[in-house]
Design a protein around this motif. Structure first.
Motif, short mmCIF file in Angstrom:
data_model
loop_
_atom_site.label_atom_id
_atom_site.label_comp_id
_atom_site.label_asym_id
_atom_site.label_seq_id
_atom_site.Cartn_x
_atom_site.Cartn_y
_atom_site.Cartn_z
N PHE A 29 -14.41 5.42 -56.32
CA PHE A 29 -15.60 6.22 -56.09
C PHE A 29 -16.86 5.44 -56.46
CE2 PHE A 29 -18.76 9.43 -57.29
CZ PHE A 29 -18.78 10.20 -56.13
N CYS A 30 -16.82 4.74 -57.60
CA CYS A 30 -17.97 3.95 -58.04
C CYS A 30 -18.25 2.80 -57.08
CB CYS A 30 -17.74 3.40 -59.45
SG CYS A 30 -17.81 4.66 -60.74
N TYR A 31 -17.19 2.17 -56.56
CA TYR A 31 -17.38 1.07 -55.62
C TYR A 31 -17.98 1.56 -54.31
CZ TYR A 31 -16.23 -2.11 -51.85
OH TYR A 31 -16.31 -2.89 -50.72
N VAL A 32 -17.37 2.57 -53.71
CA VAL A 32 -17.79 3.02 -52.38
C VAL A 32 -19.23 3.54 -52.41
CG1 VAL A 32 -17.39 4.75 -50.57
CG2 VAL A 32 -15.46 3.50 -51.55
N PHE A 33 -19.57 4.33 -53.41
CA PHE A 33 -20.90 4.95 -53.44
C PHE A 33 -21.87 4.24 -54.40
CE2 PHE A 33 -17.92 8.29 -52.12
CZ PHE A 33 -18.48 8.57 -50.86
N ALA A 34 -21.51 3.03 -54.81
CA ALA A 34 -22.38 2.17 -55.63
C ALA A 34 -22.94 2.94 -56.83
CB ALA A 34 -23.52 1.60 -54.78
N VAL A 35 -22.05 3.57 -57.59
CA VAL A 35 -22.46 4.32 -58.78
C VAL A 35 -22.71 3.32 -59.91
CG1 VAL A 35 -21.83 6.11 -60.43
CG2 VAL A 35 -21.07 6.29 -58.05
N LYS A 36 -23.89 3.39 -60.50
CA LYS A 36 -24.27 2.46 -61.57
C LYS A 36 -24.50 3.22 -62.88
CE LYS A 36 -24.13 -0.94 -58.68
NZ LYS A 36 -22.99 -1.90 -58.71
N ASP A 37 -24.95 2.48 -63.89
CA ASP A 37 -25.21 3.04 -65.22
C ASP A 37 -23.92 3.59 -65.84
OD1 ASP A 37 -26.93 3.59 -67.36
OD2 ASP A 37 -27.26 5.65 -66.70
N ARG A 38 -22.84 2.81 -65.74
CA ARG A 38 -21.53 3.27 -66.23
C ARG A 38 -21.28 2.79 -67.66
NH1 ARG A 38 -20.65 7.48 -64.50
NH2 ARG A 38 -22.91 7.29 -64.33
#
Length: 262
Positions: free
Chosen positions: A136-145
């Protein structure tokens, strides 16, 4: 007053009430965080995308390998809302600050090693949730993890929260140093048993199958994001080239490759 209703009718009413109570509980208890001075609409968008991924995994019968926990948010205005509290969980940051904490592998050993089956279940839960959230983080470029935005529940699942930076934005803006496609630390790999362990193998298998599943539904994912991007006030689109944002999403899903190359 004397009850003139036949006894059988009274019993029937009681049974009907019990049936209704079973179908529609008389009460429910939920915990929420009340937020103000914060626009939660982009968070709702992100959780809708998470729900879509969850449904895709379920429809292709991968939900036993890939575990996501979409939670609820209710917007009561452009800067106010309610966020569902995820029970039986604690942020990894808070966990690391508890007295006596040594490391994540040690925590799993102390918490779940009462029986081999319990420890194995916790590690499988960690692997399945790690694979799903990494995708999910890769596909939707989720940052601030950071560890304050990643929870660990009592069954061993990780759960990501707080999606203020997705698709085209990251802390620091154009000067952001976040380049990793998703967060996979040595400590988590060690908790699974190392790179050669069966649980890390489960993570790789789940990640691969999950990516192929999302890729096969690329048109649905791109179509939804494209509709939402039109004249959007969300930070991930406001002032951005929506066509470029969607094109980068398409590139991450690698529609140009065949299955073997993927």
């Amino acid at each position: 007053e004397k009850n003139t209703a036949p006894e059988w009718d009274f019993i029937g009413q009681v049974q009907r009430h019990r049936t209704v109570a079973r179908i529609w509980p008389m009460y429910d208890l939920r915990c929420f965080i009340v937020k103000s001075n914060d626009d939660l609409r982009q968070e709702i968008l992100c959780l809708q995308l998470m729900q879509l991924c969850h449904d895709i995994f379920r429809d292709v019968r991968l939900d036993h390998l890939l575990w996501l926990k979409p939670y609820s948010i209710i917007c009561t205005g452009s800067s106010t809302g309610l966020v569902e509290v995820i029970p039986d969980s604690m942020s990894i940051d808070s966990l690391k600050k508890t007295e006596g904490f040594v490391s994540l592998p040690n925590y799993f050993k102390l918490t779940y090693a009462a029986t081999p089956d319990k420890l194995a279940s916790a590690k499988r839960n960690l692997a399945s949730s790690l694979a799903a959230y990494s995708l999910f983080c890769y596909v939707f470029a989720v940052k601030d993890r950071h560890n304050g935005n990643i929870l660990l529940d009592t069954e061993g699942h990780i759960i990501h929260i707080d999606f203020g930076f997705i698709l085209s934005i990251a802390p620091g803006g154009s000067f952001s140093l976040e380049s990793a496609p998703f967060k996979l630390t040595e400590e988590v790999v060690e908790t699974l048993g190392g790179l050669t362990s069966s649980y890390f193998g489960e993570f790789i298998k789940a990640f691969t199958l999950g990516f192929l599943a999302l890729r096969s539904h690329m048109s649905t994912i791109l179509g939804l994001v494209e509709v939402i991007s039109s004249q959007s006030p969300f930070p991930c689109f406001a002032g951005k080239d929506a066509v470029s944002v969607i094109d980068k999403l398409r590139q991450r899903l690698r529609g140009d490759l065949n299955v073997k190359d993927c």
